[in-house]
Design a protein around this motif. Structure first.
Motif, PDB file in Angstrom:
ATOM      1  N   MET A 111     -11.003   1.889  59.562  1.00  0.00           N
ATOM      2  CA  MET A 111     -10.889   2.413  58.223  1.00  0.00           C
ATOM      3  C   MET A 111     -10.022   1.464  57.390  1.00  0.00           C
ATOM      4  N   ASN A 112     -10.416   1.294  56.154  1.00  0.00           N
ATOM      5  CA  ASN A 112      -9.657   0.438  55.242  1.00  0.00           C
ATOM      6  C   ASN A 112      -8.705   1.217  54.356  1.00  0.00           C
ATOM      7  N   GLY A 113      -8.795   2.515  54.326  1.00  0.00           N
ATOM      8  CA  GLY A 113      -7.941   3.319  53.464  1.00  0.00           C
ATOM      9  C   GLY A 113      -8.278   4.778  53.620  1.00  0.00           C
ATOM     10  N   PHE A 114      -7.591   5.583  52.858  1.00  0.00           N
ATOM     11  CA  PHE A 114      -7.863   7.013  52.912  1.00  0.00           C
ATOM     12  C   PHE A 114      -7.451   7.659  51.608  1.00  0.00           C
ATOM     13  N   LEU A 115      -7.968   8.845  51.386  1.00  0.00           N
ATOM     14  CA  LEU A 115      -7.644   9.634  50.205  1.00  0.00           C
ATOM     15  C   LEU A 115      -7.573  11.083  50.653  1.00  0.00           C
ATOM     16  N   PHE A 116      -6.454  11.720  50.399  1.00  0.00           N
ATOM     17  CA  PHE A 116      -6.301  13.126  50.735  1.00  0.00           C
ATOM     18  C   PHE A 116      -6.230  13.936  49.462  1.00  0.00           C
ATOM     19  N   ASP A 117      -6.984  15.037  49.435  1.00  0.00           N
ATOM     20  CA  ASP A 117      -6.857  16.056  48.406  1.00  0.00           C
ATOM     21  C   ASP A 117      -6.749  15.502  46.999  1.00  0.00           C
ATOM     22  N   GLY A 118      -7.828  15.044  46.479  1.00  0.00           N
ATOM     23  CA  GLY A 118      -7.708  14.586  45.117  1.00  0.00           C
ATOM     24  C   GLY A 118      -9.010  14.246  44.440  1.00  0.00           C
ATOM     25  N   PHE A 119      -9.849  13.511  45.091  1.00  0.00           N
ATOM     26  CA  PHE A 119     -11.033  13.015  44.407  1.00  0.00           C
ATOM     27  C   PHE A 119     -12.133  12.830  45.422  1.00  0.00           C
ATOM     28  N   PRO A 120     -13.335  13.194  45.120  1.00  0.00           N
ATOM     29  CA  PRO A 120     -13.806  13.805  43.877  1.00  0.00           C
ATOM     30  C   PRO A 120     -13.512  15.306  43.821  1.00  0.00           C
ATOM     31  N   HIS A 121     -13.494  15.814  42.602  1.00  0.00           N
ATOM     32  CA  HIS A 121     -13.250  17.242  42.376  1.00  0.00           C
ATOM     33  C   HIS A 121     -14.538  18.035  42.200  1.00  0.00           C
ATOM     34  N   ASN A 122     -15.624  17.344  41.853  1.00  0.00           N
ATOM     35  CA  ASN A 122     -16.864  18.066  41.561  1.00  0.00           C
ATOM     36  C   ASN A 122     -18.069  17.197  41.918  1.00  0.00           C
ATOM     37  N   LEU A 123     -19.249  17.791  41.818  1.00  0.00           N
ATOM     38  CA  LEU A 123     -20.475  17.080  42.202  1.00  0.00           C
ATOM     39  C   LEU A 123     -20.737  15.849  41.355  1.00  0.00           C
ATOM     40  N   ALA A 124     -20.472  15.920  40.057  1.00  0.00           N
ATOM     41  CA  ALA A 124     -20.719  14.763  39.187  1.00  0.00           C
ATOM     42  C   ALA A 124     -19.875  13.575  39.630  1.00  0.00           C
ATOM     43  N   GLN A 125     -18.621  13.813  39.985  1.00  0.00           N
ATOM     44  CA  GLN A 125     -17.756  12.727  40.446  1.00  0.00           C
ATOM     45  C   GLN A 125     -18.234  12.178  41.793  1.00  0.00           C
ATOM     46  N   ALA A 126     -18.666  13.054  42.687  1.00  0.00           N
ATOM     47  CA  ALA A 126     -19.171  12.607  43.989  1.00  0.00           C
ATOM     48  C   ALA A 126     -20.425  11.762  43.812  1.00  0.00           C
ATOM     49  N   GLN A 127     -21.313  12.205  42.941  1.00  0.00           N
ATOM     50  CA  GLN A 127     -22.540  11.449  42.700  1.00  0.00           C
ATOM     51  C   GLN A 127     -22.236  10.108  42.051  1.00  0.00           C
ATOM     52  N   ALA A 128     -21.228  10.067  41.168  1.00  0.00           N
ATOM     53  CA  ALA A 128     -20.839   8.802  40.538  1.00  0.00           C
ATOM     54  C   ALA A 128     -20.301   7.830  41.586  1.00  0.00           C
ATOM     55  N   LEU A 129     -19.511   8.317  42.524  1.00  0.00           N
ATOM     56  CA  LEU A 129     -19.039   7.460  43.610  1.00  0.00           C
ATOM     57  C   LEU A 129     -20.206   6.893  44.401  1.00  0.00           C
ATOM     58  N   ASP A 130     -21.152   7.757  44.713  1.00  0.00           N
ATOM     59  CA  ASP A 130     -22.329   7.331  45.467  1.00  0.00           C
ATOM     60  C   ASP A 130     -23.141   6.315  44.667  1.00  0.00           C
ATOM     61  N   ASP A 131     -23.342   6.563  43.386  1.00  0.00           N
ATOM     62  CA  ASP A 131     -24.093   5.645  42.523  1.00  0.00           C
ATOM     63  C   ASP A 131     -23.436   4.272  42.443  1.00  0.00           C
ATOM     64  N   GLU A 132     -22.113   4.238  42.535  1.00  0.00           N
ATOM     65  CA  GLU A 132     -21.370   2.973  42.476  1.00  0.00           C
ATOM     66  C   GLU A 132     -21.300   2.281  43.834  1.00  0.00           C
ATOM     67  N   GLY A 133     -21.882   2.913  44.842  1.00  0.00           N
ATOM     68  CA  GLY A 133     -21.901   2.307  46.165  1.00  0.00           C
ATOM     69  C   GLY A 133     -20.596   2.430  46.927  1.00  0.00           C
ATOM     70  N   VAL A 134     -19.728   3.357  46.525  1.00  0.00           N
ATOM     71  CA  VAL A 134     -18.478   3.558  47.239  1.00  0.00           C
ATOM     72  C   VAL A 134     -18.804   4.225  48.577  1.00  0.00           C
ATOM     73  N   GLU A 135     -18.408   3.566  49.651  1.00  0.00           N
ATOM     74  CA  GLU A 135     -18.704   4.089  50.978  1.00  0.00           C
ATOM     75  C   GLU A 135     -17.573   4.988  51.457  1.00  0.00           C
ATOM     76  N   ILE A 136     -17.942   6.154  51.930  1.00  0.00           N
ATOM     77  CA  ILE A 136     -16.982   7.116  52.461  1.00  0.00           C
ATOM     78  C   ILE A 136     -17.340   7.331  53.918  1.00  0.00           C
ATOM     79  N   ASP A 137     -16.349   7.157  54.793  1.00  0.00           N
ATOM     80  CA  ASP A 137     -16.598   7.317  56.220  1.00  0.00           C
ATOM     81  C   ASP A 137     -16.519   8.765  56.681  1.00  0.00           C
ATOM     82  N   TYR A 138     -15.532   9.502  56.174  1.00  0.00           N
ATOM     83  CA  TYR A 138     -15.300  10.874  56.600  1.00  0.00           C
ATOM     84  C   TYR A 138     -14.998  11.763  55.410  1.00  0.00           C
ATOM     85  N   VAL A 139     -15.478  12.977  55.484  1.00  0.00           N
ATOM     86  CA  VAL A 139     -15.061  14.045  54.581  1.00  0.00           C
ATOM     87  C   VAL A 139     -14.489  15.128  55.481  1.00  0.00           C
ATOM     88  N   VAL A 140     -13.229  15.476  55.230  1.00  0.00           N
ATOM     89  CA  VAL A 140     -12.548  16.483  56.033  1.00  0.00           C
ATOM     90  C   VAL A 140     -12.277  17.696  55.146  1.00  0.00           C
TER      91      VAL A 140
END
Length: 138
Positions: A1-30
């Motif tokens: 893993m290169n980094g992590f993010l706890f409790d913060g982003f994305p907050h909603n479906l539009a933000q999650a889809q924007a991350l996906d559209d930008e090619g941001v790779e997420i390894d785990y969702v907890v």
């Protein structure tokens, strides 16, 4: 893993889809699950000494003298965002806007194999919850 993010982003479906559209790779969702009434109990009972930031709790970490800071004797306060009505409103927003993310990421995991989606019980000590997360990410 290169980094992590706890409790913060994305907050909603539009933000999650924007991350996906930008090619941001997420390894785990907890997802850490805690019953709403337990969240209300945890937050509504919290009291703070404004000058120092010391935190007390009416059930779990009571001050020696009710309503007073142990070190200074000054008044403790309940923050507005810890009041029951505020917590309930925040939980409503969470259920409406954030909770759908778990279905979104579960579907992505099923379709693409990533991100891995794990659900963790959020009751227990900090160490117990940490260990559950580490085991899931293992």
């Amino acid at each position: 893993m290169n980094g992590f993010l706890f409790d913060g982003f994305p907050h909603n479906l539009a933000q999650a889809q924007a991350l996906d559209d930008e090619g941001v790779e997420i390894d785990y969702v907890v997802e850490t699950t805690v019953d709403d009434e337990e969240i209300i109990k945890r937050l509504n009972g919290r009291r703070v000494h404004p000058a120092s930031g010391r935190v007390y709790h009416l059930l779990f970490n009571r001050p020696e003298v009710e309503g007073k800071d142990n070190e200074t004797g000054e008044d403790l306060i309940q923050r507005d965002d810890d009041r029951e009505e505020t917590v309930r409103k925040r939980l409503q927003v969470y259920h409406e806007q954030t909770e759908p993310l778990f279905e979104y990421y579960s579907k992505l995991a099923a379709d693409r194999g990533v991100p891995a989606y794990v659900r963790i019980e959020g009751n227990g000590s900090v160490e117990q919850i940490r260990d559950r997360i580490f085991a899931a990410l293992g």
